[in-house]
Motif scaffolding. Structure first.
Motif, PDB file in Angstrom:
ATOM      1  N   MET A 124       0.241  -2.476  -4.946  1.00 55.04           N
ATOM      2  CA  MET A 124      -0.180  -2.224  -3.572  1.00 55.04           C
ATOM      3  C   MET A 124       0.490  -0.972  -3.003  1.00 55.04           C
ATOM      4  O   MET A 124      -0.161  -0.121  -2.388  1.00 55.04           O
ATOM      5  CB  MET A 124       0.142  -3.440  -2.702  1.00 55.04           C
ATOM      6  N   ALA A 125       1.799  -0.839  -3.223  1.00 51.49           N
ATOM      7  CA  ALA A 125       2.522   0.324  -2.717  1.00 51.49           C
ATOM      8  C   ALA A 125       1.977   1.613  -3.317  1.00 51.49           C
ATOM      9  O   ALA A 125       1.791   2.624  -2.611  1.00 51.49           O
ATOM     10  CB  ALA A 125       4.011   0.187  -3.017  1.00 51.49           C
ATOM     11  N   ALA A 126       1.709   1.605  -4.614  1.00 47.67           N
ATOM     12  CA  ALA A 126       1.173   2.800  -5.261  1.00 47.67           C
ATOM     13  C   ALA A 126      -0.212   3.139  -4.725  1.00 47.67           C
ATOM     14  O   ALA A 126      -0.540   4.315  -4.503  1.00 47.67           O
ATOM     15  CB  ALA A 126       1.130   2.594  -6.771  1.00 47.67           C
ATOM     16  N   ASP A 127      -1.028   2.117  -4.499  1.00 51.99           N
ATOM     17  CA  ASP A 127      -2.367   2.336  -3.958  1.00 51.99           C
ATOM     18  C   ASP A 127      -2.294   2.945  -2.556  1.00 51.99           C
ATOM     19  O   ASP A 127      -3.024   3.893  -2.234  1.00 51.99           O
ATOM     20  CB  ASP A 127      -3.129   1.008  -3.940  1.00 51.99           C
ATOM     21  N   TRP A 128      -1.413   2.448  -1.716  1.00 49.98           N
ATOM     22  CA  TRP A 128      -1.272   2.985  -0.375  1.00 49.98           C
ATOM     23  C   TRP A 128      -0.690   4.396  -0.376  1.00 49.98           C
ATOM     24  O   TRP A 128      -1.020   5.224   0.471  1.00 49.98           O
ATOM     25  CB  TRP A 128      -0.372   2.077   0.466  1.00 49.98           C
ATOM     26  N   ALA A 129       0.195   4.674  -1.334  1.00 46.71           N
ATOM     27  CA  ALA A 129       0.875   5.972  -1.364  1.00 46.71           C
ATOM     28  C   ALA A 129       0.009   7.070  -1.964  1.00 46.71           C
ATOM     29  O   ALA A 129       0.221   8.259  -1.673  1.00 46.71           O
ATOM     30  CB  ALA A 129       2.175   5.853  -2.153  1.00 46.71           C
ATOM     31  N   ALA A 130      -0.940   6.711  -2.787  1.00 46.41           N
ATOM     32  CA  ALA A 130      -1.723   7.704  -3.520  1.00 46.41           C
ATOM     33  C   ALA A 130      -2.421   8.728  -2.632  1.00 46.41           C
ATOM     34  O   ALA A 130      -2.388   9.927  -2.935  1.00 46.41           O
ATOM     35  CB  ALA A 130      -2.729   7.000  -4.436  1.00 46.41           C
ATOM     36  N   PRO A 131      -3.060   8.330  -1.524  1.00 48.49           N
ATOM     37  CA  PRO A 131      -3.730   9.346  -0.701  1.00 48.49           C
ATOM     38  C   PRO A 131      -2.780  10.380  -0.104  1.00 48.49           C
ATOM     39  O   PRO A 131      -3.225  11.470   0.280  1.00 48.49           O
ATOM     40  CB  PRO A 131      -4.390   8.504   0.407  1.00 48.49           C
TER      41      PRO A 131
END
Length: 260
Positions: A124-131
């Motif tokens: 989840m953290a990686a998904d949120w940080a990607a943009p």
């Protein structure tokens, strides 16, 4: 040669936090990192970075109740909503401070940490940080300095990174922690170095200036190996000065490197 970032939670602690930025710049550092920025408004930190021509290269997500013994909570079941809020806060700071890496602390095994929760929260953290173009990092920490920490071995970190499966999750390779917990730093650099998005250094056994203590580790050789690998990122100086910070800054010359 990799660039070196002053960890302002460890270095120049004889000064108030916001004054450490100028001290780091005057010492020759071009980058800084620190543990937790959340007690200071992001705008105040931004001003000190800009005034001193410094890049912020890394900081940690909120760790939970640090003073009560918590060491992160990414792997603790039942804390998922709190973890989501921590990610949101960290990303707000990272965006304001142009920081491209965030370290996520797992928590303690004795607090009920599980791999399933850890992987789900990291994904989840990686998904949120990607943009935002931000990497999420995990770091094996030795159990002498941090008893019962959930993630202690580099191979386990590799397996977690593979299971999360996101392009922006990587390894924070702390040379000191690897040496204390497992040894074999040079072979580990060869095996796990390609996963590393950030390195940190300190001299065992007392976590002092690299290359100026017992020389259990050949830091001149280690820094050369990192350089030869093609790594172009930063090495965080997360060590505990044996005296005043400035008095211990002979280590770059001793190791054949420059701070910038």
């Amino acid at each position: 040669m990799p660039r070196f970032a002053a960890n302002l939670s460890f270095l120049f602690t004889e000064l108030p936090f916001l004054d450490r930025f100028e001290a780091a710049a005057k010492a020759g550092f071009k980058g800084v990192e620190f543990m937790f920025p959340y007690a200071v408004p992001a705008g105040d930190i931004r001003a000190r970075l800009d005034d001193n021509g410094l890049s912020l290269v890394l900081f940690n997500l909120p760790p939970g109740h640090w003073d009560k013994g918590e060491r992160g909570f990414a792997a603790l079941p039942g804390r998922e909503d709190e973890f989501a809020s921590a990610v949101d806060l960290a990303l707000t700071y990272a965006e304001a401070l142009d920081c491209p890496r965030l370290h996520v602390m797992a928590g303690l095994a004795t607090h009920g940490a599980t791999r399933e929760t850890y992987v789900a929260n990291l994904r989840m953290a990686a998904d949120w940080a990607a943009p935002f173009g931000i990497d999420i990092l995990i770091e094996p920490i030795n159990t002498r300095d941090m008893p019962d920490y959930f993630l202690t071995r580099t191979a386990n970190a590799r397996d977690v990174i593979a299971e999360v499966g996101e392009a922006n999750i990587g390894l924070q390779f702390d040379i000191y922690h690897r040496h204390v917990q497992e040894g074999g730093v040079e072979s580990a650099l060869a095996e796990f170095g390609p996963l590393a998005r950030h390195f940190q250094c300190a001299d065992p056994p007392d976590r002092g200036e690299p290359g100026l203590g017992t020389r259990e580790l050949d830091y001149a050789r280690i820094f050369n190996l990192i350089d030869a690998s093609g790594y172009e990122g930063w090495i965080g100086c997360e060590y505990k000065p044996r005296g005043e910070t400035s008095a211990g800054l002979g280590w770059p010359a001793a190791c054949g490197v420059t701070l910038g």
